[in-house]
Design a protein around this motif. Sequence first.
Motif, PDB file in Angstrom:
ATOM      1  N   GLN A 314       0.810  -1.219   0.000  1.00  0.00           N
ATOM      2  CA  GLN A 314       0.000   0.000   0.000  1.00  0.00           C
ATOM      3  C   GLN A 314       0.843   1.269   0.000  1.00  0.00           C
ATOM      4  OE1 GLN A 314      -2.013  -1.135   3.655  1.00  0.00           O
ATOM      5  NE2 GLN A 314      -3.955  -1.377   2.561  1.00  0.00           N
ATOM      6  N   VAL A 315       2.122   1.147   0.290  1.00  0.00           N
ATOM      7  CA  VAL A 315       2.972   2.322   0.506  1.00  0.00           C
ATOM      8  C   VAL A 315       3.043   3.211  -0.730  1.00  0.00           C
ATOM      9  CG1 VAL A 315       5.352   3.068   0.888  1.00  0.00           C
ATOM     10  CG2 VAL A 315       4.340   1.307   2.356  1.00  0.00           C
ATOM     11  N   LYS A 316       3.362   2.640  -1.868  1.00  0.00           N
ATOM     12  CA  LYS A 316       3.557   3.441  -3.085  1.00  0.00           C
ATOM     13  C   LYS A 316       2.299   4.228  -3.437  1.00  0.00           C
ATOM     14  CE  LYS A 316       4.658   3.087  -8.019  1.00  0.00           C
ATOM     15  NZ  LYS A 316       5.092   2.163  -9.123  1.00  0.00           N
ATOM     16  N   GLU A 317       1.175   3.543  -3.498  1.00  0.00           N
ATOM     17  CA  GLU A 317      -0.075   4.199  -3.874  1.00  0.00           C
ATOM     18  C   GLU A 317      -0.464   5.278  -2.865  1.00  0.00           C
ATOM     19  OE1 GLU A 317      -4.752   3.031  -4.869  1.00  0.00           O
ATOM     20  OE2 GLU A 317      -3.263   1.462  -4.506  1.00  0.00           O
ATOM     21  N   ASP A 318      -0.316   4.970  -1.579  1.00  0.00           N
ATOM     22  CA  ASP A 318      -0.679   5.946  -0.544  1.00  0.00           C
ATOM     23  C   ASP A 318       0.236   7.166  -0.581  1.00  0.00           C
ATOM     24  OD1 ASP A 318      -2.695   4.288   0.241  1.00  0.00           O
ATOM     25  OD2 ASP A 318      -1.835   3.751   2.186  1.00  0.00           O
ATOM     26  N   ALA A 319       1.521   6.939  -0.814  1.00  0.00           N
ATOM     27  CA  ALA A 319       2.465   8.056  -0.854  1.00  0.00           C
ATOM     28  C   ALA A 319       2.176   8.982  -2.029  1.00  0.00           C
ATOM     29  CB  ALA A 319       3.893   7.523  -0.939  1.00  0.00           C
ATOM     30  N   ILE A 320       1.963   8.402  -3.187  1.00  0.00           N
ATOM     31  CA  ILE A 320       1.665   9.212  -4.377  1.00  0.00           C
ATOM     32  C   ILE A 320       0.383  10.007  -4.178  1.00  0.00           C
ATOM     33  CG2 ILE A 320       1.058   9.100  -6.824  1.00  0.00           C
ATOM     34  CD1 ILE A 320       2.933   6.680  -7.061  1.00  0.00           C
ATOM     35  N   LEU A 321      -0.611   9.347  -3.581  1.00  0.00           N
ATOM     36  CA  LEU A 321      -1.881  10.023  -3.308  1.00  0.00           C
ATOM     37  C   LEU A 321      -1.690  11.160  -2.314  1.00  0.00           C
ATOM     38  CD1 LEU A 321      -4.980  10.255  -3.449  1.00  0.00           C
ATOM     39  CD2 LEU A 321      -5.099   8.501  -1.656  1.00  0.00           C
ATOM     40  N   ALA A 322      -0.971  10.906  -1.232  1.00  0.00           N
ATOM     41  CA  ALA A 322      -0.755  11.944  -0.216  1.00  0.00           C
ATOM     42  C   ALA A 322      -0.018  13.141  -0.804  1.00  0.00           C
ATOM     43  CB  ALA A 322       0.019  11.374   0.964  1.00  0.00           C
ATOM     44  N   ALA A 323       0.994  12.878  -1.610  1.00  0.00           N
ATOM     45  CA  ALA A 323       1.750  13.965  -2.237  1.00  0.00           C
ATOM     46  C   ALA A 323       0.838  14.831  -3.101  1.00  0.00           C
ATOM     47  CB  ALA A 323       2.895  13.393  -3.068  1.00  0.00           C
ATOM     48  N   LYS A 324      -0.032  14.188  -3.846  1.00  0.00           N
ATOM     49  CA  LYS A 324      -0.964  14.911  -4.722  1.00  0.00           C
ATOM     50  C   LYS A 324      -1.959  15.738  -3.902  1.00  0.00           C
ATOM     51  CE  LYS A 324      -4.476  14.093  -8.299  1.00  0.00           C
ATOM     52  NZ  LYS A 324      -5.176  13.043  -9.096  1.00  0.00           N
ATOM     53  N   VAL A 325      -2.510  15.123  -2.851  1.00  0.00           N
ATOM     54  CA  VAL A 325      -3.516  15.806  -2.033  1.00  0.00           C
ATOM     55  C   VAL A 325      -2.914  17.022  -1.323  1.00  0.00           C
ATOM     56  CG1 VAL A 325      -5.024  15.576  -0.027  1.00  0.00           C
ATOM     57  CG2 VAL A 325      -4.950  13.758  -1.731  1.00  0.00           C
ATOM     58  N   VAL A 326      -1.710  16.867  -0.771  1.00  0.00           N
ATOM     59  CA  VAL A 326      -1.067  17.989  -0.084  1.00  0.00           C
ATOM     60  C   VAL A 326      -0.850  19.152  -1.048  1.00  0.00           C
ATOM     61  CG1 VAL A 326       1.055  18.764   1.042  1.00  0.00           C
ATOM     62  CG2 VAL A 326       0.006  16.602   1.727  1.00  0.00           C
ATOM     63  N   ARG A 327      -0.404  18.856  -2.254  1.00  0.00           N
ATOM     64  CA  ARG A 327      -0.186  19.928  -3.248  1.00  0.00           C
ATOM     65  C   ARG A 327      -1.485  20.650  -3.570  1.00  0.00           C
ATOM     66  NH1 ARG A 327       2.709  15.931  -5.998  1.00  0.00           N
ATOM     67  NH2 ARG A 327       1.047  15.813  -7.569  1.00  0.00           N
ATOM     68  N   GLN A 328      -2.585  19.892  -3.581  1.00  0.00           N
ATOM     69  CA  GLN A 328      -3.866  20.464  -3.998  1.00  0.00           C
ATOM     70  C   GLN A 328      -4.610  21.169  -2.867  1.00  0.00           C
ATOM     71  OE1 GLN A 328      -5.892  17.064  -5.679  1.00  0.00           O
ATOM     72  NE2 GLN A 328      -4.945  17.331  -7.693  1.00  0.00           N
ATOM     73  N   THR A 329      -4.121  21.051  -1.635  1.00  0.00           N
ATOM     74  CA  THR A 329      -4.851  21.633  -0.503  1.00  0.00           C
ATOM     75  C   THR A 329      -4.012  22.659   0.253  1.00  0.00           C
ATOM     76  OG1 THR A 329      -4.204  19.742   0.888  1.00  0.00           O
ATOM     77  CG2 THR A 329      -6.364  19.648  -0.148  1.00  0.00           C
ATOM     78  N   GLN A 330      -3.150  23.357  -0.457  1.00  0.00           N
ATOM     79  CA  GLN A 330      -2.326  24.368   0.199  1.00  0.00           C
ATOM     80  C   GLN A 330      -3.170  25.520   0.742  1.00  0.00           C
ATOM     81  OE1 GLN A 330       1.123  24.319   0.990  1.00  0.00           O
ATOM     82  NE2 GLN A 330       0.531  22.188   0.596  1.00  0.00           N
ATOM     83  N   ASN A 331      -4.213  25.867   0.034  1.00  0.00           N
ATOM     84  CA  ASN A 331      -5.106  26.923   0.490  1.00  0.00           C
ATOM     85  C   ASN A 331      -6.337  26.293   1.129  1.00  0.00           C
ATOM     86  OD1 ASN A 331      -3.471  29.040  -0.610  1.00  0.00           O
ATOM     87  ND2 ASN A 331      -4.295  28.529  -2.637  1.00  0.00           N
ATOM     88  N   ARG A 332      -6.391  26.335   2.445  1.00  0.00           N
ATOM     89  CA  ARG A 332      -7.475  25.703   3.190  1.00  0.00           C
ATOM     90  C   ARG A 332      -7.880  26.600   4.344  1.00  0.00           C
ATOM     91  NH1 ARG A 332      -4.338  20.776   6.464  1.00  0.00           N
ATOM     92  NH2 ARG A 332      -3.249  22.171   7.919  1.00  0.00           N
ATOM     93  N   ALA A 333      -8.996  26.277   4.983  1.00  0.00           N
ATOM     94  CA  ALA A 333      -9.529  27.142   6.056  1.00  0.00           C
ATOM     95  C   ALA A 333      -8.585  27.198   7.255  1.00  0.00           C
ATOM     96  CB  ALA A 333     -10.908  26.658   6.480  1.00  0.00           C
TER      97      ALA A 333
END
Length: 338
Positions: A314-333
Amino acid sequence: MLMSESRKLKGNTTRRDFINGSLLAVAGTTTFFASLKPAKSAEPQNNSEVVPDDQKVPCGTLGKARVSRLMLGGNLVSGYLHCRDLKYVGALFRAYVTEEKLMQTFRLAEQYGINTVFETGAEYVRKYNERFNGKMQFIGHIKVDEDKSDSALKEHIKQQASTGAIALYVWGVAADKLVEAGKIDLLKKTVEMAKKETDLPVGVGGHSLLVPMTCEKNNIPCDFYVKTLHSDDYPSATPKHLRKEFMWQNGGEGFYDNMWCINPEETIEYMKTVKKPWIAFKVLAAGAIYPRQAFPYAFSNGADLIAVGMFDFQVKEDAILAAKVVRQTQNRARPWYA
């Protein structure tokens, strides 16, 4: 012409030729399948694949340490699993996750930017770093008992710090119990003692929202919080009318090892007012929620770092997903605090 030659060859094939040829074929097949078995090795298998930077988990900070925003949850390192009513899962884990498998998991995690193990597993982290020149970090927990003497508590804190931990926190189970029992002074004393005896950032954990609320109200000088966060949109979630504070440790109707954040909306709103790093755990509700749903939910709603139990596959898929999500949520409440 080809047809006639083929028939001639078949006609000239003796019974002995056929048997010898068949045995060679069987031997070749056996060799082929044997080659498919993974080689046994005490060392993690090297993967020469170069991981692009945009697939690696970015880091935040706790104290002086750079910590990956996705960490390896300690349950799938130490072997404690939440499995609802599936009694065989613990044995299945122990059969699959050998020490060698853990070493391979750490190696793969490091490749994808995951650099920290959360809560338990210090001994395995030490072995991995010593044997394979790894750089894996560890965040340890402090277990507080009401009947533990000050000297015993101090010794325990020093022992946990001696594991090479880059941060310590009051274990969520312990903090929940202290807050439920009204032992706020003991919780405060533990944090102050840990900060005095170590040069590490010290946090407080909890499954209950009352834990960070109590810490903030009583000016407990912790450096970060460890708080559960997951949605309640999954089939086995306890119905709202049956949810009770501290049900994960006291049991009762509606709790079947199946829910650890009984008020996610309230948690999200309250944590917006807290100006300290927040490590969210149980973000998958112990496997009830897909990472593709849970990671955006946690990061977009204020978590600075998340601890997730992961098997090697699960590591590879989870890491790639987390990296993508963090980049996309820089502007948050809620601003990023780590």
